[in-house]
Design a protein around this motif. Structure first.
Motif, short mmCIF file in Angstrom:
data_model
loop_
_atom_site.label_atom_id
_atom_site.label_comp_id
_atom_site.label_asym_id
_atom_site.label_seq_id
_atom_site.Cartn_x
_atom_site.Cartn_y
_atom_site.Cartn_z
N LEU A 282 -78.58 23.45 37.59
CA LEU A 282 -77.70 24.46 38.19
C LEU A 282 -78.14 25.86 37.78
CD1 LEU A 282 -75.22 25.20 39.84
CD2 LEU A 282 -73.83 24.82 37.79
N ALA A 283 -78.50 26.05 36.53
CA ALA A 283 -78.97 27.37 36.06
C ALA A 283 -80.19 27.82 36.86
CB ALA A 283 -79.28 27.31 34.58
N ARG A 284 -81.14 26.92 37.03
CA ARG A 284 -82.36 27.24 37.79
C ARG A 284 -82.02 27.64 39.22
NH1 ARG A 284 -84.76 24.26 41.37
NH2 ARG A 284 -83.79 22.35 40.66
N ARG A 285 -81.15 26.89 39.87
CA ARG A 285 -80.78 27.20 41.26
C ARG A 285 -80.05 28.53 41.37
NH1 ARG A 285 -78.49 22.33 44.55
NH2 ARG A 285 -78.94 23.86 46.16
N LEU A 286 -79.14 28.81 40.43
CA LEU A 286 -78.41 30.07 40.49
C LEU A 286 -79.31 31.27 40.20
CD1 LEU A 286 -75.00 29.04 38.88
CD2 LEU A 286 -75.50 29.49 41.29
N VAL A 287 -80.28 31.12 39.31
CA VAL A 287 -81.24 32.20 39.07
C VAL A 287 -82.05 32.46 40.33
CG1 VAL A 287 -83.38 32.77 37.84
CG2 VAL A 287 -81.36 32.04 36.56
N ALA A 288 -82.53 31.41 40.99
CA ALA A 288 -83.29 31.59 42.23
C ALA A 288 -82.45 32.28 43.30
CB ALA A 288 -83.78 30.24 42.75
N ASP A 289 -81.18 31.88 43.42
CA ASP A 289 -80.29 32.50 44.42
C ASP A 289 -80.00 33.95 44.08
OD1 ASP A 289 -80.23 30.16 45.87
OD2 ASP A 289 -78.26 29.54 45.14
N THR B 24 -88.12 31.41 38.44
CA THR B 24 -87.38 30.16 38.59
C THR B 24 -88.03 29.04 37.78
OG1 THR B 24 -86.54 30.79 40.76
CG2 THR B 24 -86.52 28.45 40.25
N LEU B 25 -89.35 28.96 37.81
CA LEU B 25 -90.06 27.95 37.01
C LEU B 25 -89.88 28.22 35.52
CD1 LEU B 25 -91.78 25.48 36.73
CD2 LEU B 25 -93.81 26.88 37.15
N ILE B 26 -89.97 29.48 35.13
CA ILE B 26 -89.74 29.84 33.72
C ILE B 26 -88.33 29.44 33.30
CG2 ILE B 26 -89.41 31.81 32.16
CD1 ILE B 26 -91.78 33.16 33.70
N THR B 27 -87.35 29.73 34.14
CA THR B 27 -85.96 29.36 33.85
C THR B 27 -85.83 27.84 33.70
OG1 THR B 27 -85.13 31.30 35.03
CG2 THR B 27 -83.57 29.49 34.66
N ALA B 28 -86.48 27.11 34.58
CA ALA B 28 -86.43 25.65 34.50
C ALA B 28 -86.97 25.16 33.16
CB ALA B 28 -87.23 25.03 35.65
N GLU B 29 -88.06 25.72 32.71
CA GLU B 29 -88.66 25.29 31.44
C GLU B 29 -87.77 25.68 30.26
OE1 GLU B 29 -91.02 23.25 31.14
OE2 GLU B 29 -91.65 23.29 33.22
N LEU B 30 -87.27 26.91 30.25
CA LEU B 30 -86.45 27.36 29.12
C LEU B 30 -85.12 26.62 29.05
CD1 LEU B 30 -87.12 31.22 29.07
CD2 LEU B 30 -88.29 29.38 27.81
N THR B 31 -84.51 26.34 30.21
CA THR B 31 -83.24 25.61 30.18
C THR B 31 -83.46 24.14 29.81
OG1 THR B 31 -83.29 25.26 32.58
CG2 THR B 31 -82.06 27.17 31.76
N LEU C 283 -93.86 25.39 27.35
CA LEU C 283 -94.10 26.73 26.81
C LEU C 283 -95.47 27.27 27.21
CD1 LEU C 283 -92.46 26.51 23.30
CD2 LEU C 283 -91.60 27.66 25.35
N LEU C 284 -96.43 26.38 27.46
CA LEU C 284 -97.72 26.83 27.98
C LEU C 284 -97.54 27.43 29.37
CD1 LEU C 284 -99.98 23.84 26.86
CD2 LEU C 284 -99.94 26.15 25.89
N LEU C 285 -96.68 26.81 30.18
CA LEU C 285 -96.36 27.37 31.50
C LEU C 285 -95.66 28.71 31.39
CD1 LEU C 285 -95.15 24.22 33.45
CD2 LEU C 285 -97.16 25.59 33.95
N VAL C 286 -94.69 28.79 30.49
CA VAL C 286 -93.97 30.06 30.29
C VAL C 286 -94.96 31.15 29.89
CG1 VAL C 286 -92.25 31.26 28.87
CG2 VAL C 286 -91.76 28.97 29.76
N ALA C 287 -95.83 30.86 28.94
CA ALA C 287 -96.82 31.85 28.48
C ALA C 287 -97.76 32.27 29.61
CB ALA C 287 -97.61 31.29 27.30
N ALA C 288 -98.12 31.33 30.48
CA ALA C 288 -99.02 31.64 31.58
C ALA C 288 -98.34 32.44 32.69
CB ALA C 288 -99.59 30.35 32.16
N LEU C 289 -97.07 32.19 32.92
CA LEU C 289 -96.36 32.83 34.04
C LEU C 289 -95.71 34.16 33.68
CD1 LEU C 289 -94.65 29.67 35.55
CD2 LEU C 289 -96.57 30.95 36.52
N ALA C 290 -95.28 34.33 32.45
CA ALA C 290 -94.57 35.54 32.04
C ALA C 290 -95.54 36.62 31.60
CB ALA C 290 -93.61 35.21 30.90
N ASP C 291 -95.15 37.86 31.78
CA ASP C 291 -95.94 38.98 31.25
C ASP C 291 -95.70 39.12 29.75
OD1 ASP C 291 -97.11 39.73 33.72
OD2 ASP C 291 -95.23 40.70 34.28
N ALA C 292 -94.53 38.70 29.30
CA ALA C 292 -94.19 38.71 27.88
C ALA C 292 -93.10 37.69 27.68
CB ALA C 292 -93.71 40.09 27.45
#
Length: 158
Positions: free
Chosen positions: A41-48, A66-73, A128-137
């Motif tokens: 639900l968090a991922r969907r609401l962030v995307a919306d 949205t992908l970062i949110t999915a990983e962190l949640t 976290l490898l995905l988060v590091a690759a997708l985020a600027d920080a």
């Protein structure tokens, strides 16, 4: 303990720094049950919400955050879960910088700043490898006035 990962450029660093001290123009905050359903639900609401802020679902910014949110949640549910406690998601847009923060109540389980790549046949350990690759920080901060931590990720303007 503040932790921050290196930024991809000086311009990115300046933009993220300005956004952190500047006034937030848009904010979305909500608590979710510490379950897979809450993470979905968090991922969907962030995307919306990103879509409502002018970043369509098919845009790079929306897809990345949205992908970062999915990983962190998912990490908050799997590794930050304390029975009877929720996790919180905060999404902000300031100065064009998008930032997502996921806060849980498990202070002793802080993610590694330099995640190791798991074995090739491992079924987990790449989030976290995905988060590091997708985020600027991205990084972690202790939760203010309560036990826990916040894991955050930011995307600079494109």
């Amino acid at each position: 303990m503040n932790s921050e990962h290196s930024l991809t450029s000086t311009a990115t660093a300046a933009a993220l720094s300005t956004a952190e001290v500047g006034t937030t123009t848009d904010e979305f905050t909500m608590r979710f049950s510490s379950t897979p359903r809450g993470a979905r639900l968090a991922r969907r609401l962030v995307a919306d919400r990103l879509n409502a802020w002018g970043h369509p679902h098919t845009s790079t910014a929306n897809e990345r955050l949205t992908l970062i949110t999915a990983e962190l949640t998912a990490n908050a549910v799997c590794h930050g879960h304390v029975p009877g406690r929720d996790f919180e998601v905060r999404l902000t847009r300031a100065g064009g910088v998008l930032r997502v923060e996921v806060t849980d109540t498990r202070a002793e389980r802080v993610p590694p700043l330099s995640p190791d790549e798991p074995a090739g046949d491992a079924e987990t350990g790449r989030g976290l490898l995905l988060v590091a690759a997708l985020a600027d920080a991205w990084g972690t901060t202790p939760r203010v006035k309560a036990p826990g931590k916040t894991v955050w990720a930011a995307l600079a303007p494109c």
